[in-house]
Design an enzyme around this catalytic site. Structure first.
Site, PDB file in Angstrom:
ATOM      1  N   GLY A  20      51.514  51.524 -16.234  1.00 54.88           N
ATOM      2  CA  GLY A  20      52.952  51.343 -16.626  1.00 54.88           C
ATOM      3  C   GLY A  20      53.768  51.699 -15.603  1.00 54.88           C
ATOM      4  N   TYR A  62      37.521  42.308   3.320  1.00 52.09           N
ATOM      5  CA  TYR A  62      38.299  43.458   3.158  1.00 52.09           C
ATOM      6  C   TYR A  62      38.695  44.241   4.242  1.00 52.09           C
ATOM      7  CZ  TYR A  62      37.036  43.414  -1.675  1.00 52.09           C
ATOM      8  OH  TYR A  62      36.945  43.006  -3.128  1.00 52.09           O
TER       9      TYR A  62
HETATM   10  N1  NAP Z   1      35.436  40.099  -6.602  1.00 50.47           N
HETATM   11  C1  NAP Z   1      36.891  40.137  -6.564  1.00 50.47           C
HETATM   12  O1  NAP Z   1      37.378  39.119  -6.463  1.00 50.47           O
HETATM   13  C2  NAP Z   1      37.683  41.340  -6.508  1.00 50.47           C
HETATM   14  C3  NAP Z   1      38.963  41.419  -6.741  1.00 50.47           C
HETATM   15  C4  NAP Z   1      39.836  42.672  -6.752  1.00 50.47           C
HETATM   16  C5  NAP Z   1      39.090  43.967  -6.589  1.00 50.47           C
HETATM   17  N2  NAP Z   1      37.793  43.695  -6.415  1.00 50.47           N
HETATM   18  C6  NAP Z   1      36.971  45.079  -6.380  1.00 50.47           C
HETATM   19  O2  NAP Z   1      37.551  45.901  -7.181  1.00 50.47           O
HETATM   20  C7  NAP Z   1      38.055  47.140  -6.935  1.00 50.47           C
HETATM   21  C8  NAP Z   1      38.994  47.726  -7.666  1.00 50.47           C
HETATM   22  O3  NAP Z   1      40.088  46.539  -7.976  1.00 50.47           O
HETATM   23  P1  NAP Z   1      41.527  46.992  -7.935  1.00 50.47           P
HETATM   24  O4  NAP Z   1      41.968  47.909  -6.955  1.00 50.47           O
HETATM   25  O5  NAP Z   1      42.539  45.543  -8.003  1.00 50.47           O
HETATM   26  O6  NAP Z   1      41.709  47.917  -9.237  1.00 50.47           O
HETATM   27  P2  NAP Z   1      42.686  48.278 -10.403  1.00 50.47           P
HETATM   28  O7  NAP Z   1      42.099  49.529 -11.135  1.00 50.47           O
HETATM   29  O8  NAP Z   1      43.208  47.200 -11.247  1.00 50.47           O
HETATM   30  O9  NAP Z   1      44.040  48.797  -9.496  1.00 50.47           O
HETATM   31  C9  NAP Z   1      43.660  49.909  -8.402  1.00 50.47           C
HETATM   32  C10 NAP Z   1      44.968  50.260  -8.097  1.00 50.47           C
HETATM   33  O10 NAP Z   1      46.187  50.811  -8.901  1.00 50.47           O
HETATM   34  C11 NAP Z   1      46.585  51.935  -8.601  1.00 50.47           C
HETATM   35  N3  NAP Z   1      46.279  53.225  -9.264  1.00 50.47           N
HETATM   36  C12 NAP Z   1      44.971  53.568  -9.496  1.00 50.47           C
HETATM   37  N4  NAP Z   1      45.082  54.642 -10.082  1.00 50.47           N
HETATM   38  C13 NAP Z   1      46.238  54.859 -10.660  1.00 50.47           C
HETATM   39  C14 NAP Z   1      46.907  55.918 -11.072  1.00 50.47           C
HETATM   40  N5  NAP Z   1      46.115  56.947 -11.822  1.00 50.47           N
HETATM   41  N6  NAP Z   1      48.275  56.002 -11.413  1.00 50.47           N
HETATM   42  C15 NAP Z   1      48.767  54.922 -10.635  1.00 50.47           C
HETATM   43  N7  NAP Z   1      48.443  54.032 -10.094  1.00 50.47           N
HETATM   44  C16 NAP Z   1      46.925  53.904  -9.898  1.00 50.47           C
HETATM   45  C17 NAP Z   1      46.344  52.122  -7.096  1.00 50.47           C
HETATM   46  O11 NAP Z   1      47.094  51.235  -6.324  1.00 50.47           O
HETATM   47  P3  NAP Z   1      48.663  51.596  -5.723  1.00 50.47           P
HETATM   48  O12 NAP Z   1      48.665  53.157  -5.351  1.00 50.47           O
HETATM   49  O13 NAP Z   1      48.959  50.639  -4.669  1.00 50.47           O
HETATM   50  O14 NAP Z   1      49.603  51.366  -6.890  1.00 50.47           O
HETATM   51  C18 NAP Z   1      44.916  51.355  -6.918  1.00 50.47           C
HETATM   52  O15 NAP Z   1      44.851  50.748  -5.676  1.00 50.47           O
HETATM   53  C19 NAP Z   1      38.596  46.839  -5.207  1.00 50.47           C
HETATM   54  O16 NAP Z   1      38.535  47.787  -4.463  1.00 50.47           O
HETATM   55  C20 NAP Z   1      37.384  45.680  -5.202  1.00 50.47           C
HETATM   56  O17 NAP Z   1      36.228  46.616  -4.682  1.00 50.47           O
HETATM   57  C21 NAP Z   1      36.965  42.654  -6.384  1.00 50.47           C
END
Ligand code: NAP
Length: 352
Positions: free
Chosen positions: A249, A55
């Site tokens: 959404g 990251y």
């Molecule tokens: N092991 C793996 O391969 C792997 C893969 C992916 C993630 N991860 C881990 O999991 C964590 C979370 O993953 P993810 O970021 O993909 O999770 P997610 O919950 O699916 O997406 C998070 C993203 O959604 C948006 N968001 C969050 N809350 C919101 C809200 N209330 N309203 C509107 N948009 C909102 C933001 O992005 P925007 O503001 O850009 O829209 C935020 O960065 C990562 O930081 C990492 O530590 C691991």
């Protein structure tokens, strides 16, 4: 409501049900924003952070290691390393050789020498002498992961690193105190069972956790891994509970909000099949019909699964972070469970 904690595998560590994801810090978020998120998370009772050597995302030579550096700077500024159960990860097999400077390798692999260098580099960036949970980010072998399924022939002919050898490399770091516990990520049922079998047969460290994708629209964990994890005491840590933002959404009807992940990087393809989009829209509409914020609905769904140990959230603004953490205390009603069950029967969690 107060934060709730669950045991991580058989480690005796109690991690918060809400884990703070970090992968936007260093690209989409600044160091100051990362500091603010960590301070706030701690104030809400979160004791579990997830990072990776790879990251910030999107992964490039420039962003490699920047999130660990931000966390290390925060530990140094706050003097609070002991307050956090820190999970990091080593790259799986990939072409990201910028992560292995001076080694002259043509691929990242989970070989003894590469594991040694990856641990050393992570500890340095994190300004700590131990990582609580060291995870294999994805397998060092051809396996059905990230929506890609190699053919049986490709898997059979693959020169995978033997899983016992990976465990022996990790054991040396456990013995040195560099890493306390180990886990897998993006693993398959075969991978988890084989690691456990090797550990038990050879007295090697045991996988405490699996970090895999899981959300309302990506429920493949329930097709075999759930039984493995329950029977073997391997903790499930779900990532992307909002389907990378889709389940809020915000991208409905082709919208591209300024500053959002898809608008900036356009790499959310797992969710962009027609069945995936239909399922996402149906779940967002259901949350709205039930009068619940769709993001909170999606996160609380993950949290209420009986196989879940911790749900890894991600946020790019403080408002998002508050919304995500508050999701852990909304009521999950029988009606919600039943209506989600109906959508699962219809779509079967289509985003693999
Ligand atoms: N092991 C793996 O391969 C792997 C893969 C992916 C993630 N991860 C881990 O999991 C964590 C979370 O993953 P993810 O970021 O993909 O999770 P997610 O919950 O699916 O997406 C998070 C993203 O959604 C948006 N968001 C969050 N809350 C919101 C809200 N209330 N309203 C509107 N948009 C909102 C933001 O992005 P925007 O503001 O850009 O829209 C935020 O960065 C990562 O930081 C990492 O530590 C691991």
């Amino acid at each position: 409501m107060d934060m709730i904690y669950s045991e991580l595998g058989r480690t005796g560590l109690n991690v918060s049900r809400c884990c703070l994801g970090t992968m936007t810090w260093g690209k989409q978020n600044t160091q100051d924003e990362g500091f603010e998120q960590m301070d706030y998370a701690i104030s809400r009772g979160i004791n579990f952070f997830d990072v990776a050597e790879m990251y910030a995302i999107p992964p490039t030579a420039e962003t490699y290691g920047t999130t660990e550096t931000i966390i290390g700077n925060w530990f140094a500024a706050r003097g609070n390393r002991q307050d956090v159960i820190l999970a990091s990860k080593i790259l799986g097999r990939s072409d990201a050789v910028h992560a292995r400077p001076g080694m002259g390798v043509d691929q990242c692999r989970q070989t003894p020498a590469q594991i040694d260098l990856a641990v050393e580099q992570s500890l340095k960036r994190l300004q700590t002498d131990y990582i609580d949970l060291y995870q294999l980010h994805w397998p060092d072998r051809k396996a059905p992961i990230f929506s890609r399924k190699p053919s049986i022939t490709e898997m059979r002919d693959d020169d995978m690193e033997p899983l016992a050898d990976i465990l022996m490399s990790l054991q040396r770091h456990v013995e040195k105190g560099n890493i306390r516990h180990i886990g897998v990520s993006n693993e398959t049922p075969w991978g988890v069972m084989k690691f456990i079998a090797e550990s038990e047969a050879k007295g090697l460290p045991r996988m405490a956790s699996i970090q895999n994708v899981y959300s309302l629209v990506a429920r493949q964990f329930e097709e075999g891994l759930d039984e493995v994890c329950m029977r073997e005491d391997v903790s499930m840590l779900s990532y992307s509970p909002l389907a990378q933002g889709y389940l809020t959404g915000k991208y409905r009807n082709g919208a591209l909000p300024p500053g959002a992940r898809k608008t900036l990087f356009n790499r959310l393809d797992r969710y962009e099949t027609s069945r995936g989009q239909a399922s996402i829209n149906a779940h967002v509409a259901l949350a709205e019909e039930l009068g619940v914020d769709p993001a909170q609905f999606a996160i609380r769904f993950c949290d209420t699964r009986d196989f879940m140990t911790s749900t890894i959230i991600g946020a790019t603004t403080m408002d998002q972070l508050k919304t995500c953490i508050d999701a852990f205390s909304i009521d999950w009603t029988d009606e919600m469970e039943q209506r989600v069950g109906q959508l699962y029967a219809e779509y079967r969690g289509p985003c693999t």
